[in-house]
Every structure is written in structure tokens, then in C-alpha cells.
Design a protein around this motif. Sequence first.
Motif, short mmCIF file in Angstrom:
data_model
loop_
_atom_site.label_atom_id
_atom_site.label_comp_id
_atom_site.label_asym_id
_atom_site.label_seq_id
_atom_site.Cartn_x
_atom_site.Cartn_y
_atom_site.Cartn_z
N LEU A 86 0.86 -1.15 -0.11
CA LEU A 86 0.16 0.09 0.00
C LEU A 86 1.05 1.25 0.20
CD1 LEU A 86 -2.67 1.41 0.07
CD2 LEU A 86 -2.61 1.29 2.68
N LYS A 87 2.04 1.29 0.78
CA LYS A 87 2.87 2.44 0.98
C LYS A 87 3.73 2.50 -0.18
CE LYS A 87 2.99 1.75 5.91
NZ LYS A 87 3.72 1.19 6.93
N THR A 88 4.18 1.52 -0.98
CA THR A 88 5.07 1.53 -2.22
C THR A 88 4.51 1.02 -3.54
OG1 THR A 88 6.45 1.01 -0.24
CG2 THR A 88 7.55 1.03 -2.48
N GLY A 89 5.05 1.53 -4.54
CA GLY A 89 4.73 1.14 -5.73
C GLY A 89 3.63 1.88 -6.48
N ASP A 90 3.20 1.45 -7.55
CA ASP A 90 2.14 2.00 -8.39
C ASP A 90 0.71 1.55 -8.17
OD1 ASP A 90 2.20 -0.30 -9.41
OD2 ASP A 90 2.67 0.33 -11.53
N GLY A 91 0.61 0.65 -7.21
CA GLY A 91 -0.54 0.02 -6.71
C GLY A 91 -0.94 -1.36 -7.31
N THR A 92 0.03 -1.65 -8.42
CA THR A 92 -0.16 -3.04 -8.99
C THR A 92 -0.16 -4.24 -7.92
OG1 THR A 92 0.51 -2.17 -11.13
CG2 THR A 92 0.26 -4.40 -10.95
N GLU A 138 -8.01 -1.93 -9.83
CA GLU A 138 -8.34 -1.52 -11.20
C GLU A 138 -7.10 -1.64 -11.78
OE1 GLU A 138 -10.03 2.43 -11.21
OE2 GLU A 138 -11.47 2.00 -9.97
N MET A 139 -5.81 -1.20 -11.30
CA MET A 139 -4.36 -1.34 -12.07
C MET A 139 -4.12 -2.58 -12.38
SD MET A 139 -3.69 1.69 -12.83
CE MET A 139 -5.49 2.11 -12.91
N ARG A 164 -12.04 1.25 -14.91
CA ARG A 164 -10.64 1.31 -14.82
C ARG A 164 -10.35 2.83 -15.27
NH1 ARG A 164 -8.52 -2.23 -17.52
NH2 ARG A 164 -7.40 -1.27 -19.23
N CYS A 165 -9.93 3.77 -14.34
CA CYS A 165 -9.73 5.07 -14.67
C CYS A 165 -8.21 5.53 -15.09
CB CYS A 165 -9.96 5.96 -13.55
SG CYS A 165 -11.91 6.00 -13.07
N SER A 166 -7.88 6.03 -16.10
CA SER A 166 -6.54 6.33 -16.13
C SER A 166 -5.54 7.00 -15.13
CB SER A 166 -6.32 7.20 -17.57
OG SER A 166 -7.13 8.36 -17.20
N THR A 167 -6.35 7.82 -14.31
CA THR A 167 -5.48 8.34 -13.20
C THR A 167 -6.48 8.65 -12.08
OG1 THR A 167 -5.66 10.78 -14.07
CG2 THR A 167 -3.75 9.41 -14.63
N THR A 168 -6.07 8.98 -10.74
CA THR A 168 -6.85 9.34 -9.95
C THR A 168 -6.47 10.65 -9.42
OG1 THR A 168 -7.84 8.51 -7.87
CG2 THR A 168 -5.58 8.07 -8.14
N CYS A 169 -7.26 11.18 -8.17
CA CYS A 169 -6.60 12.64 -7.89
C CYS A 169 -7.46 12.80 -6.46
CB CYS A 169 -6.89 13.71 -8.74
SG CYS A 169 -8.66 14.11 -8.84
N GLN A 170 -7.09 13.96 -5.68
CA GLN A 170 -7.68 14.07 -4.29
C GLN A 170 -9.38 14.03 -4.30
OE1 GLN A 170 -6.75 17.88 -2.88
NE2 GLN A 170 -6.02 18.78 -4.91
N TRP A 171 -9.81 14.39 -5.55
CA TRP A 171 -11.15 14.48 -5.78
C TRP A 171 -12.01 13.35 -6.28
CZ3 TRP A 171 -8.09 18.47 -8.18
CH2 TRP A 171 -8.02 19.60 -7.19
N ASP A 172 -11.06 12.18 -6.34
CA ASP A 172 -11.64 11.14 -7.00
C ASP A 172 -12.52 10.30 -5.83
OD1 ASP A 172 -12.41 8.87 -8.78
OD2 ASP A 172 -10.25 8.38 -8.64
#
Length: 742
Positions: free
Chosen positions: A509-515, A575-576, A621-629
Motif C-alpha cells: 500500500l505504501k510503495t509502488g504504483d498499486g499493481t 483497477e490497475m 478502470r480510470c486512467s488516473t486518480t486524484c484528491q477529488w476522486d
Amino acid sequence: MNISHLLLCTALLAAPVCMAQDLTEPETEAPSAASQLPAPLAQKIAAGDFAGLQTELRSSLLKAGEQTKSEQKLLQDKQYRHLLDIHELLRVTGPDNVKAVFSKSPQDAAFIKAFLQDPAWMELYLGAGLIPENSPEGLQILSDIWKADGRSADFRDYQSLATGLASVFSTGPMAGKLKTNSANSNPVRRYQIFKKLHQENKLHPGFIKLRPWEMRFVVGHTWDDKSYEWSNEHVNLPWRRYTDACWAAPYTGNNFFGDTIQGPLFYVPWRDVNTSAENTQVIGGVCGGLSYFGTMAAQAHGIPAYPVGQPGHCAYAVRVKRGEWKGGFGGPDGGMHNHIFGGQAPTSYLLMENVFADNAKADQAYLWAAQARLDEAAGNKDKAIQAWGEALKQTPLHPFFRTELQRLLMEKEGMQPIDWYVYAKDALSHYKGNGFAAFDALKDVQNKFLMDIPSEDRIAWFRDLHETIATTPTSWAVKFQPVLDSQSAFLTNPQEKAAYLETVLSTHLKTGDGTNFGQALEWAVKTFVENGQADVFSNAFAKVAQQTGEAGASGKAPDPKKLKEAYGKAIYATEMARSIPAFQTLSKAAASFSDADTSANTVNAAIPQGWKLVPADGMVRCSTTCQWDSPWDHINLLRPCGGSQHTDKEANPNVIVELKNGVNLAGLVVTKRNGNEDRMKKMEVSTSTDGATWFPLAATENMPKEWVITAPEGTKAKWIKVEAKNAQPEFMHLRHILVYEK
């Protein structure tokens, strides 16, 4: 000791030795281009007595080792190094096989004599990665190339090219296919093609500097030789644009006569008229043909590339510089058709690039490997173990070398579990950025100590390994489940399983791109939730959620804000990882964070008669996420109640819906969220049946608030992509992507 032995040892020990200040990292002289052999050895070569030569060499090398106790000093001696090269060549090829090449013709005999007098070339050959697996054939290919061009004044400039051809045509995953197509794929002809193109300045400037292991990815295409010449002349792009070369050929599933690409007749009318590359450029193909075309285009300009298999798709990768590969048509990840260590990208090419990153260290490592094999052949396993250790000091991640060291350590016996634990910890320290390679290298070693150390040390070992894996570039193509399955087999009770799960989830959870986190979640859902242990999963996840912000007080209920944040990261990670089961499980678990009334219908547009809503049992699956997601609301995009998603600013943000099963598509309803609706104007929608090849469905210059799209008759889809086409980076936020089938 007979006289020839005395003469040889005297010659060896009389040569000057370059002393290094630090004996653990000696200064090593480059191998000579040519070296004079002692007369007794030269006579055996001239007579074709390679069995006798091997015996004489082994005895002489061992005598030299007895008189000079430091093997490091011996490996700095040019003549000792030369003789060790010959000994290793005879070992991997076999004296009888060397004699077979030697006896084939006077020209082949001349090649063997020249080759054995050239330690620099022998070391290129022995250090080409896969050469030792089929050295007899590789040696014959080198002889054939030498007979064609070996007496040219500039032949030394092209020895790496010749050696790379010998490697890829004799050993590895491409060799069998090249042999099957031998009438059109010939190593001598390819050598001549590439030499000519280089002399005409038609190849990448770095081509001539490539080592044999790199040449494998330039000269090993399974198409015909003439395709290289045709592609070099007709497909020319800026160096970094060869990832787009595949699109110089049309994507089509049927030829001019209506024959399908899936059948045997697609290229038959032109098979004997044009090259494979030209046929593909004129007639077209689907992902496989276009990816092989793109690979050929790059290779024909001296740029390493490889095709790659993916589920239901084929792509390719192009090497833009040492250590960096870029994908074409959906690459570089997946099953590499051409490879050296393993076959799964990115793990395989990351390991390969690490092992061969430093030419001098790689050369020194292969010398130590030759010394280790000599020591073992002499029955001195202790010295062999030391030599393998020296080889691994140069290239710590070389999988073949580490396997050999561990084999000898296991055969030697006497090591206690704590000794194996210390060894494994030390080895693991070298694998940062190559964690999956660490697991492969050490999975048998950990069996030697895991059940003999305390539970807390077991969990600590797993944590260290996962922290190393977490530093490793990864993707959906790298399967994490084998690591988790292997480790969980050592867990002895429910408490230990819970601690392990918490360690894994927390680390990734703390490291990597989430895959990795997403794949860990998928594994946890299958292992715990689907086996009646949902409480174990929930408790572990709740503890991990507490770690997403400041540490919560032990024993208190999870902080709802932190838990919500953790679920958001977890759902996006699924999703990733492209895991529908994990996405569904976590979306259901996080449903309480959504404000949506799933029984409501917020769509105002009229739905055409006969359209049937596809259930929300797939994933978004969303291409990116952000603080408002709001990832816990992504699943509701597939329901009439509507959901919520919010990408970061991108030029082309997109949302991909993956259905549980493919459907006969009737149409879609795509709607915007309230507020800032003008951010989404120019939009495109496309469909896919394989998740990689996309076909346009609809486009608009000014998307309405509710966009109803009717699919043409016969449209099949399992994936639907909604994408914004922005002049400048912008956010995208939708409320519905409702999918209807017939």
C-alpha cells in the motif's frame, strides 16, 4: 609433472601480474586479441587432439593454481586467462564437437585455430548469455561466418555481430523457429546484410557497440533475411519513434480476397513474391503481424526490440537506451518471445539489463565462472564455492551463477538453518529493483530455514522480501500470486496468517504504483474472503487502513476517514491490477462510503426499446486518480443511480469499462457529473474484444450532458473506453457509463 607441464607453468608464472590495491576488486586487463600458445598446446590443436588438449589444459591450470595460491592473481595473468578460456570452451562444447567442426574442412580447421588464438573473441562467445546451452551449433555458425568474412581487415569490428548471430540462431526461444525457416533465415546472410548496412551508415550509431547478448535482440527476427533490407529502406522514423512503426501497416482481419488472418490463406497469394515485411505493409494484419512488423522495423535499423505476447493480444518493445525499453502497440510487458533470463517482461529484461550493465564486471564474472567450473571438475568444491562467490561479487543478480553456488552449498551440506538465513539476507540486499528475481533465486534457499526460525523472524523475512519486491517496476503482466502462495504455505496458525496478510498489504500500500497491492488484494479475497475467513481479511485491512495517515491508537476502532482513504487506494489498485473479483469485493465492502441510492435512476434520456442493461458485475478502470476522486463510487458508473470518478489533469484522460463477459453491444449512455461540465467537450468512445485493439464507436466535438450512443449492428465488446481529446491537460469526471446489450 612432465616436461610440457613444467614448460607451461613456467610460462604462466613468468608473465607479469598487475597487482591491485584492493584484492577484492582487482584491476583486470582486457583479454588480448591474439595470444601465443605454448608449443605443446599449439601442437595438439594442429593435430586436432582436443581431448588431449583438454586434459593437458586442466592439469596445467591446476598446477599453476597450486603454485600461485591466489586465483585473483591468476585471472589477471593474460596467458592463464587465455588457457582458461580454451578450457571453458572445450567444457561447454565438448572436445568431440570441437573436433567435428575442425575436421569438416581445411577452412573450418583454420577457423578453430584462429578462434582458439583469440581470447577476446572467445570471451564474447562464452559471455553471450545462452551460448553454452548449444555450443556445438553456435561454434559451427561462427565458423561459417568466419569462412565468409574472417580474413577481412575489419572483421574484428564485427565479431560481436557474428557472435550474437551464433547465439540467437543456436540457443534460446528463437533458435527453433529460425531453423524451421532456414531457407529464408541464414546467419551468414544476415551478417553480410548488417555489415553492409552499417558500412553505408544506415544503422543506429550505437549498433556497432552492442555486445552479443544485445545483438540477439537485433538479428534474431524469425522473418526472412530480406525483410531486414526492405524494412531498412522503406520504414524510416526518428530513433525514438520506432514504437509507432507498427502503424505503417494497416490493421485488417481480411485480405483483398476475403481470406481471414486466422486462416492459412491470408498471405499465400504473395508469399513467394514479397518479403514478410512488405506483405504485412501492403496487405496488413492484426496485432501479431503489426507487432512483428514494428519489431522488424526497429531491428532493421540496429535497434534492439522484441515481440511480446499478452492475453488475447500481441505487442512489442523497443530499447531506447541501455536499461530502458518502451512499448509499441501495448508493450513492453508480457511474455517476451526473445529473452535470456526468464520470459516475463518487465521482470526478465530488468534482470538482464542489471546482469550485463557493466561490460568489465560481466566479463570478470564469466572468468570467475570458468574458474569455478575448473575447480569443481578437479574435485575442489570449496574453491569452486569461493570462485562462484567472486563471480557474484561482480554480477550479484546473475541467476545461473547464483543457482550454481547454491547447488554446491546444498551438496556440501553442513550449513545450519541460521547459516542459510544469513546467506539469504545477504543475497537479498543486492536485489533492490529486482524483487521478483530475488524470489525466484531464493525460493529454494528459504526452504532451508523458514520452518526452523521463530514466527516473528519468518514474518520479518517475508517483510524484507516484500519491501524488495515493492521497489521493483512491475505491471499487470507480472503475476504476484505465486509469491504469496509459496510464502503462505509456511504459515502455521491463524495469527501468523493474519500477521502475514497485514505485512503484505501494508508494504505494498505504501510503495509502488498499486499493481502489487491490487494483486495482493485479489489473492487475499480468494484466500480468505471466499474461504469463510472474511474477518481475517477485514481485520488486517482495517489495521493497514490505520497506517495510511498518522498511526492510530492500538486497540481502537479504525478511523473512518483513514479507512475510507485506504479503501479508495485499494479499489484503485484493483483497477490497475485488472482484477474484477477484487474490485467487486472491495467495492461492496466500501459501499457505505457512497452517497448513491442504488435503487434510484438519475438518467433522464429515453432508452431505446430492446436495450438491456448489462449488470454492474465487471469493473471500471480510470486512467488516473486524484484528491477529488471517489473510487468507492466507480462501480456506480455502471448503474442507473450514477456514480463518481475524477481523473487528474491529462491530455487524454479516459475511463475503461471491462465487462464480466463479452456482449452484443446495443448502445451506451454516457453522462457528465454536475459542475464544470465544459471540461469535457471533444470526446471519443471505442470498443475492444481483447483489451488492447480498439475500434472507434462514436465521437463528438461537444459532448452533451447525456450522450446516447447507438452501436452499429454486429458490434461486439468486452471493453469500452470513453476518452477526452483535450488541447491542454484537463480533468475528466463522469456520472454514468451505462452499457446495454441486445
